[in-house]
Design an enzyme around this catalytic site. Structure first.
Site, short mmCIF file in Angstrom:
data_model
loop_
_atom_site.label_atom_id
_atom_site.label_comp_id
_atom_site.label_asym_id
_atom_site.label_seq_id
_atom_site.Cartn_x
_atom_site.Cartn_y
_atom_site.Cartn_z
N ASP A 143 0.81 -1.23 0.00
CA ASP A 143 0.00 0.00 0.00
C ASP A 143 0.84 1.27 0.00
OD1 ASP A 143 -2.54 -1.27 0.04
OD2 ASP A 143 -2.25 -1.71 2.16
N MET A 187 -6.13 -2.58 -5.31
CA MET A 187 -6.12 -2.45 -3.86
C MET A 187 -5.77 -1.03 -3.42
SD MET A 187 -4.51 -5.99 -2.43
CE MET A 187 -5.51 -7.49 -2.35
N GLY A 188 -6.28 -0.64 -2.26
CA GLY A 188 -6.03 0.68 -1.70
C GLY A 188 -7.24 1.16 -0.93
#
Length: 407
Positions: A143, A187-188
């Site tokens: 991330d 993703m995030g």
């Protein structure tokens, strides 16, 4: 040196987290550690007295080379939140009892924000009981949301996979003589660093993605549909990169606008999934156009076949730097990367107080996000050095060979 070493891995896996483990192990071994233990499934496993002697498992140069190329967490992981000591002192007493039994003097934890919270709590408790154990954090997260450090090991390889995959999706869209719309979910939860990597797909052989949406900015569904409608007039295929954690003005995640089953982990994090599917369905309903939802999901975390050699090297280096710092007397710290040059690219390691990093999220600066649903060249230039070079897998019978620990 006196005493033994223990190391654990926590949180989500990456393509290079084991390179950091290799860095901790090899550096501790070279500096004369008597025994080097590995926690099985992080701090939770330690509480259950699940650990292995790594000198038995990593007993050759080949084993270490394989470990550096093995994705995911060799020692297993956990998502276990240490309670506040005021509420549960017994858990801390139990941990330190086990560490004393193993004659541990150096404790290393490889992970992200939540893992640094564990190091912070353990190092502070150690001071209250006059323990001489050194507690050090080793950064890891795809991330890229740890504070202070320029970037985190794991991010470069995930960014490389995302950029390469976006190029392939774009090529796929040009197969037919009619336009297609693909919404790619990346993703995030709160930070858009991974989704921003989609911008790297744009190059002299690829026109790049059309729109990029990060969770740092409020997402407007109506605005999104209007943008797709305008782009559709060009008659070309459209590819959109969207963070799983984008939210609308009232604070809800976009995926919450559709029916979903909600799961919340020990840290209060909602399971993220369904953003691309909701938006693709919305496009079809509003515009009458076929749209495809693509979730990269766990594929982007551990694609060791697409790992960045820069990332692998830095992951190894931060593991070694953590050992060096601990053996020289530091505790309650985390190793950070400091970029000292962009051309040529160069990062050095430093240490920072873990209390300044634990539970702090670093987000994409707003001035790196454009008003036309894209990102700036500054952000692209920031990411670009992190995806450079490759470390080929060791292939056996046509497939990558990985190191596996039987627990």
């Amino acid at each position: 040196m006196n005493g033994n070493v223990i190391v654990g891995q926590s949180g989500g896996p990456t393509a290079v987290i084991n390179s950091s483990l290799a860095g901790v192990f090899k550096t501790a071994l070279d500096r004369g550690a008597k025994k080097i233990y590995g926690m099985c499934n992080g701090i939770k496993g330690l509480l259950d007295e699940k650990y292995v002697d790594l000198t038995d498992k990593l007993n050759s140069t080949m084993a270490i080379d394989l470990l550096k190329r093995t994705p995911s967490s060799f020692l297993g992981s956990c998502r276990f939140k240490l309670p506040d000591v005021e509420k549960d002192k017994a858990t801390y007493e139990r941990i330190f009892e086990i560490l004393k039994k193993l004659d541990i003097k150096f404790f290393f934890y490889i992970g992200g924000n939540d893992s640094m919270d564990t190091i912070d709590k353990l190092s502070k408790y150690a001071k209250t009981v006059n323990s001489d154990i050194s507690f050090m954090g080793v950064p890891k997260t795809i991330d890229n949301d740890l504070a202070i450090t320029d970037h985190t090991p794991g991010y470069g390889s995930a960014a490389k996979f995302i950029a390469a995959t976006m190029k392939e999706i774009i090529r796929d869209g040009h197969v037919y003589d009619y336009p297609t719309i693909s919404v790619v979910e990346i993703m995030g939860r709160n930070a858009g660093w991974l989704t921003a990597a989609a911008a790297l797909a744009k190059s002299d052989d690829c026109e790049g993605v059309d729109l990029i949406y990060l969770p740092e900015k409020v997402f407007d569904v109506d605005h999104f549909i209007n943008k797709i409608k305008e782009l559709s007039k060009t008659g070309k295929s459209i590819v959109v990169a969207v963070s799983e954690g984008v939210r609308v003005a009232d604070g809800r995640f976009v995926f919450e606008l559709a029916e979903h089953v909600e799961f919340v982990d020990a840290f209060g994090h909602k399971q993220m999934s369904g953003t691309a599917k909701f938006l693709a369905n919305k496009i079809t309903a509003e515009l009458g156009t076929k749209a495809r939802a693509i979730e990269l999901s766990t594929l982007q975390r551990c694609a060791a076949h697409m790992s960045s050699r820069t990332d692998i090297t830095e992951a190894y280096n931060v593991g070694g730097a953590a050992v060096k710092a601990a053996f020289e007397g530091e505790t309650g710290k985390v190793v950070v990367l400091k970029r000292v040059s962009d051309d040529p690219y160069m990062c050095i390691t430093e240490t920072a107080d873990v209390s300044k990093i634990a539970n702090v999220e670093k987000k994409v600066p707003m001035d790196w996000i454009t008003d036309d649903d894209y990102v700036t060249n500054d952000l692209i230039h920031y990411i670009h050095p992190l995806i450079q070079a490759e470390l080929s897998p060791i292939m056996v019978d046509g497939l990558p060979r990985h190191l596996h620990l039987s627990m």
